[in-house]
Design an enzyme around this catalytic site. Structure first.
Site, short mmCIF file in Angstrom:
data_model
loop_
_atom_site.label_atom_id
_atom_site.label_comp_id
_atom_site.label_asym_id
_atom_site.label_seq_id
_atom_site.Cartn_x
_atom_site.Cartn_y
_atom_site.Cartn_z
N CYS A 291 -0.46 36.36 -19.95
CA CYS A 291 -0.66 35.06 -20.61
C CYS A 291 -0.85 35.23 -22.11
O CYS A 291 -0.37 34.41 -22.90
CB CYS A 291 -1.87 34.34 -20.00
N GLU B 26 -2.88 29.32 -17.96
CA GLU B 26 -2.42 29.32 -19.35
C GLU B 26 -0.91 29.21 -19.42
O GLU B 26 -0.35 28.52 -20.29
CB GLU B 26 -2.88 30.60 -20.06
N ASN C 208 0.75 31.12 -4.74
CA ASN C 208 1.83 31.00 -3.76
C ASN C 208 1.69 32.13 -2.76
O ASN C 208 1.27 33.23 -3.13
CB ASN C 208 3.19 31.09 -4.49
N CYS D 200 -5.26 36.67 -19.04
CA CYS D 200 -4.72 37.98 -18.64
C CYS D 200 -3.69 38.44 -19.68
O CYS D 200 -3.26 37.66 -20.55
CB CYS D 200 -4.10 37.90 -17.25
N1 THU Z 1 -5.58 33.52 -13.49
C1 THU Z 1 -5.30 32.57 -14.42
O1 THU Z 1 -4.98 31.42 -14.11
N2 THU Z 1 -5.38 32.93 -15.73
C2 THU Z 1 -5.67 34.18 -16.16
O2 THU Z 1 -5.58 34.44 -17.34
C3 THU Z 1 -6.09 35.20 -15.21
C4 THU Z 1 -5.98 34.86 -13.79
C5 THU Z 1 -5.46 33.14 -12.08
C6 THU Z 1 -4.38 33.88 -11.33
C7 THU Z 1 -4.87 33.77 -9.92
O3 THU Z 1 -4.43 32.53 -9.38
C8 THU Z 1 -6.38 33.72 -10.04
O4 THU Z 1 -6.65 33.43 -11.40
C9 THU Z 1 -7.06 35.02 -9.66
O5 THU Z 1 -6.55 36.08 -10.35
#
Ligand code: THU
Length: 157
Positions: A115, A74, A64, A112
């Protein structure tokens, strides 16, 4: 004084070593990367959660312009899964990612910290370890549980 270490068991699998159920879950996560909305990072993540009612819930990162408002793959998957099927319990989770070059990552992407914490709560609700599959281009890391990804988890419960 006492020292100790925490070890994380990881199984590295090739795609042809996956069972049909594992393969379906991992392929659902890989396919979900195509539905990521990542116009800012250009990093596309897909997740898939298998529930004990047989459903597999996909999720992808949704970014966004108001940056902190975006959601990781996740968390979009686990929050939707529990919002849609509050009685169902998690059985397994898979994560895949496509890098900024448009290619699947060689080294599997890993959730991350936020998550990991969010997923921990659903593992706790499940009452048993929920295996995690981290899918790369030609190898998959299988961890036995979400808690293996997050030693010293914050727990209120
Ligand atoms: N991202 C995820 O979808 N999952 C994670 O565990 C780490 C990061 C996404 C967040 C952002 O949209 C993009 O990856 C770059 O950080």
């Amino acid at each position: 004084m006492k020292e100790f270490s925490i070890q994380v068991p990881v199984t590295e699998l090739s795609y042809d070593e996956l069972t049909p159920a594992e393969s379906l879950l991992v392929e659902t996560a890989r396919e979900a990367t195509s539905r990521a909305y990542a116009p800012y990072s250009h990093f596309k993540v897909g997740a898939a959660i298998r529930l004990d009612n047989g459903e597999i819930i996909p999720g992808s990162n949704q970014e966004n312009a108001a940056f902190p408002s975006g959601t990781c793959a996740e968390r979009s998957a686990c929050y939707y899964a529990h919002a849609r099927y509050p009685e169902a319990r998690f059985e397994a989770i898979a994560v895949a990612a496509v890098g900024t070059d448009g290619c699947e990552l060689d080294e599997p992407a890993s959730p991350c910290g936020a998550c990991r914490q969010a997923l921990m709560e659903y593992e706790h609700l499940a009452g048993h370890p929920v295996p995690v599959y981290l899918a790369g281009k030609s190898k998959i890391y299988k961890l036995p549980s979400v808690s293996a990804l997050l030693p010293f988890t914050f727990e209120e419960f």
